[in-house]
Design a protein around this motif. Sequence first.
Motif, mmCIF file in Angstrom:
data_model
loop_
_atom_site.group_PDB
_atom_site.id
_atom_site.type_symbol
_atom_site.label_atom_id
_atom_site.label_comp_id
_atom_site.label_asym_id
_atom_site.label_seq_id
_atom_site.Cartn_x
_atom_site.Cartn_y
_atom_site.Cartn_z
ATOM 1 N N LEU A 59 0.866 -1.183 0.000
ATOM 2 C CA LEU A 59 0.000 0.000 0.000
ATOM 3 C C LEU A 59 0.896 1.224 0.000
ATOM 4 C CD1 LEU A 59 -2.741 -0.889 2.652
ATOM 5 C CD2 LEU A 59 -2.713 -1.323 0.189
ATOM 6 N N CYS A 60 0.750 2.046 -1.011
ATOM 7 C CA CYS A 60 1.605 3.219 -1.112
ATOM 8 C C CYS A 60 0.743 4.480 -1.073
ATOM 9 C CB CYS A 60 2.410 3.151 -2.400
ATOM 10 S SG CYS A 60 3.620 4.447 -2.496
ATOM 11 N N VAL A 61 0.913 5.251 -0.010
ATOM 12 C CA VAL A 61 0.126 6.463 0.195
ATOM 13 C C VAL A 61 0.808 7.632 -0.511
ATOM 14 C CG1 VAL A 61 -0.440 8.167 1.976
ATOM 15 C CG2 VAL A 61 -0.872 5.745 2.395
ATOM 16 N N LEU A 62 0.090 8.304 -1.412
ATOM 17 C CA LEU A 62 0.616 9.514 -2.040
ATOM 18 C C LEU A 62 -0.060 10.704 -1.378
ATOM 19 C CD1 LEU A 62 0.335 8.524 -5.835
ATOM 20 C CD2 LEU A 62 2.153 7.985 -4.211
ATOM 21 N N CYS A 63 0.694 11.557 -0.710
ATOM 22 C CA CYS A 63 0.042 12.672 -0.035
ATOM 23 C C CYS A 63 0.636 14.006 -0.466
ATOM 24 C CB CYS A 63 0.110 12.504 1.482
ATOM 25 S SG CYS A 63 1.768 12.359 2.162
ATOM 26 N N GLY A 64 -0.132 15.044 -0.291
ATOM 27 C CA GLY A 64 0.312 16.380 -0.677
ATOM 28 C C GLY A 64 -0.885 17.268 -0.978
ATOM 29 N N LEU A 65 -0.620 18.552 -1.173
ATOM 30 C CA LEU A 65 -1.694 19.512 -1.428
ATOM 31 C C LEU A 65 -2.391 19.213 -2.755
ATOM 32 C CD1 LEU A 65 0.074 22.850 -0.465
ATOM 33 C CD2 LEU A 65 -1.608 21.551 0.856
ATOM 34 N N LEU B 94 4.467 14.688 -1.734
ATOM 35 C CA LEU B 94 4.832 15.586 -2.817
ATOM 36 C C LEU B 94 4.948 16.993 -2.262
ATOM 37 C CD1 LEU B 94 2.896 14.197 -5.863
ATOM 38 C CD2 LEU B 94 5.307 14.046 -5.296
ATOM 39 N N HIS B 95 6.179 17.429 -2.175
ATOM 40 C CA HIS B 95 6.449 18.746 -1.604
ATOM 41 C C HIS B 95 6.356 19.781 -2.715
ATOM 42 C CE1 HIS B 95 8.381 21.733 0.953
ATOM 43 N NE2 HIS B 95 9.046 22.078 -0.124
ATOM 44 N N CYS B 96 5.465 20.741 -2.519
ATOM 45 C CA CYS B 96 5.246 21.738 -3.560
ATOM 46 C C CYS B 96 4.768 23.025 -2.888
ATOM 47 C CB CYS B 96 4.181 21.203 -4.521
ATOM 48 S SG CYS B 96 3.761 22.288 -5.855
ATOM 49 N N PRO B 97 5.428 24.152 -3.144
ATOM 50 C CA PRO B 97 5.014 25.404 -2.489
ATOM 51 C C PRO B 97 3.557 25.759 -2.810
ATOM 52 C CG PRO B 97 7.096 25.690 -3.657
ATOM 53 C CD PRO B 97 6.568 24.352 -4.046
ATOM 54 N N VAL B 98 2.893 26.399 -1.834
ATOM 55 C CA VAL B 98 1.474 26.722 -2.004
ATOM 56 C C VAL B 98 1.225 27.543 -3.268
ATOM 57 C CG1 VAL B 98 -0.531 27.800 -0.944
ATOM 58 C CG2 VAL B 98 1.194 26.761 0.481
ATOM 59 N N ASP B 99 2.071 28.529 -3.538
ATOM 60 C CA ASP B 99 1.797 29.391 -4.695
ATOM 61 C C ASP B 99 1.876 28.601 -6.005
ATOM 62 O OD1 ASP B 99 4.480 29.145 -4.127
ATOM 63 O OD2 ASP B 99 5.038 31.049 -5.058
ATOM 64 N N VAL B 100 2.770 27.627 -6.055
ATOM 65 C CA VAL B 100 2.854 26.788 -7.261
ATOM 66 C C VAL B 100 1.573 25.954 -7.404
ATOM 67 C CG1 VAL B 100 4.119 24.943 -8.422
ATOM 68 C CG2 VAL B 100 5.370 26.714 -7.157
ATOM 69 N N CYS B 101 1.116 25.373 -6.279
ATOM 70 C CA CYS B 101 -0.131 24.591 -6.325
ATOM 71 C C CYS B 101 -1.302 25.469 -6.749
ATOM 72 C CB CYS B 101 -0.433 23.979 -4.956
ATOM 73 S SG CYS B 101 0.734 22.719 -4.481
ATOM 74 N N LEU C 239 9.237 13.936 -2.394
ATOM 75 C CA LEU C 239 9.667 14.348 -3.730
ATOM 76 C C LEU C 239 9.328 15.818 -3.915
ATOM 77 C CD1 LEU C 239 8.478 11.334 -5.950
ATOM 78 C CD2 LEU C 239 10.722 11.719 -4.909
ATOM 79 N N ASN C 240 10.277 16.558 -4.442
ATOM 80 C CA ASN C 240 10.056 17.967 -4.732
ATOM 81 C C ASN C 240 9.317 18.043 -6.071
ATOM 82 O OD1 ASN C 240 10.226 20.639 -5.373
ATOM 83 N ND2 ASN C 240 12.459 20.809 -5.104
ATOM 84 N N SER C 241 8.059 18.419 -6.010
ATOM 85 C CA SER C 241 7.287 18.437 -7.253
ATOM 86 C C SER C 241 7.043 19.860 -7.739
ATOM 87 C CB SER C 241 5.959 17.693 -7.069
ATOM 88 O OG SER C 241 5.174 18.325 -6.088
ATOM 89 N N THR C 242 7.957 20.768 -7.368
ATOM 90 C CA THR C 242 7.833 22.154 -7.823
ATOM 91 C C THR C 242 7.875 22.202 -9.352
ATOM 92 O OG1 THR C 242 9.060 22.782 -5.854
ATOM 93 C CG2 THR C 242 8.778 24.469 -7.542
ATOM 94 N N SER C 243 8.798 21.457 -9.946
ATOM 95 C CA SER C 243 8.754 21.321 -11.410
ATOM 96 C C SER C 243 8.498 19.852 -11.728
ATOM 97 C CB SER C 243 10.041 21.842 -12.032
ATOM 98 O OG SER C 243 11.153 21.355 -11.344
ATOM 99 N N ASN C 244 8.593 19.476 -13.011
ATOM 100 C CA ASN C 244 8.244 18.104 -13.390
ATOM 101 C C ASN C 244 9.104 17.085 -12.654
ATOM 102 O OD1 ASN C 244 6.450 19.214 -15.097
ATOM 103 N ND2 ASN C 244 7.587 18.784 -16.977
ATOM 104 N N LEU C 245 8.505 15.971 -12.306
ATOM 105 C CA LEU C 245 9.262 14.904 -11.656
ATOM 106 C C LEU C 245 10.234 14.293 -12.655
ATOM 107 C CD1 LEU C 245 6.369 13.261 -9.650
ATOM 108 C CD2 LEU C 245 8.268 14.584 -8.737
ATOM 109 N N THR C 246 11.344 13.819 -12.148
ATOM 110 C CA THR C 246 12.373 13.255 -13.029
ATOM 111 C C THR C 246 12.316 11.730 -13.007
ATOM 112 O OG1 THR C 246 13.952 13.136 -11.230
ATOM 113 C CG2 THR C 246 13.882 15.193 -12.483
#
Length: 355
Positions: A7-13, A159-166, A206-213
């Motif tokens: 079971l893999c939980v994906l969490c983030g804004l 998935l770490h992503c700044p609020v303004d980007v989201c 994972l830093n998802s500010t830009s596209n994932l690699t």
Amino acid sequence: MPAPVCLCVLCGLPASGKSSLAQVASAQIRKQGWGTFIISYDQLITEDAFDFCSSVEDESSQTKRQTRWKQHRQAVLSCLEGFLKDPEDLRPCETERSVGERFNLEIQKQQILPPPERTSSQAPWVTVLLDDNFYYQSMRYEVYQLARKYSVGFCQVFLHCPVDVCLSRNQDRGQPVSDEVIVEMSKRMEPPNAVKNQWEQSSLTLNSTSNLTDINIQNLLQLMTLALENPLSPVQDDSEQRDADRERCASSVVHQADQACRRLVSQAMVTARESKVPPEVLRALAKDLSEQKSVFLEDLRRHVLRQLPGWERETVDVERVVDRALNVFQQQTDSVLQRHSINAGARSDSQKYSA
Ligand SMILES: *[C@@H]1O[C@H](CO)[C@@H](O)[C@H](O)[C@H]1NC(C)=O
Ligand SMILES: *[C@@H]1O[C@H](CO)[C@@H](O)[C@H](O)[C@H]1NC(C)=O
């Protein structure tokens, strides 16, 4: 031997990239000859997926929505549990109607297990990707408990992503979430904390500010492989988690009580000013009330921690506890007023705290 599952939980804004990650990861997983199943909460639960109020809602519709929201989340977990009981012989999920029906549709639509020619003699590995905001640690813990109960693997990706980007990505989506909700959720977000919580050890940020690699995806596959190779065991001491739940519950009670106590204190000050007491009495009164409040809140925290050992956040009626505590504090402020010879009864009715 049942299929080993993770079971893999994906969490983030909202708009942090969870669903894209689920798609990309899922394609990679299939290439490896594993099975994969994406459980997207957005698709199973069509209502707004959060438990706090939005400004356009009145109190009763908010309460109704929160109750429904909790029921629907429980329904998803119970469908997932049915899946874990036997991933190779799936029976329809018969829980709460709308969620169960959508869950069954997803099972039909997604080719979960790999075609037989792609698997070896062993049962295939199956990864379940749970795509939801999961902003409280307690939401993820429910999934962890299921993984433990069925001795399967467990991991989390934040998935770490700044609020303004989201916020700006959210605007480009077909059905954007309101900005207010994203901002509010960012304040509540409790990212996985492997240092504080033993059970959150298998987590990846994972830093998802830009596209994932590609490297991001490789890291995720590694995490899942490890989780599949190290399934959880059902017997484990969960006293640490219970302590943490209790601590959080106490904080929540104290936080709400603090807000309401401030109001009662300022009402008491209004009453005192209306009674035209001299400034030095007002100052002494303000000091007494403030001390009274600190002592009261500290007692309340201890009381919650001590008196309610079996509590878990979901079962605690925080409002009721706070209401009862406030009645006590109201009496205390009244007696502080009386000590300064101010008649608390002079308070106009509209000022009285209504429980
Ligand atoms: C995330 O990535 C962005 C650009 O892709 C970079 O500017 C930012 O510093 C990174 N954030 C963290 C916390 O590493
Ligand atoms: C990110 O991916 C999208 C779609 O795959 C693409 O259009 C865009 O150019 C990419 N952005 C960057 C910075 O690579």
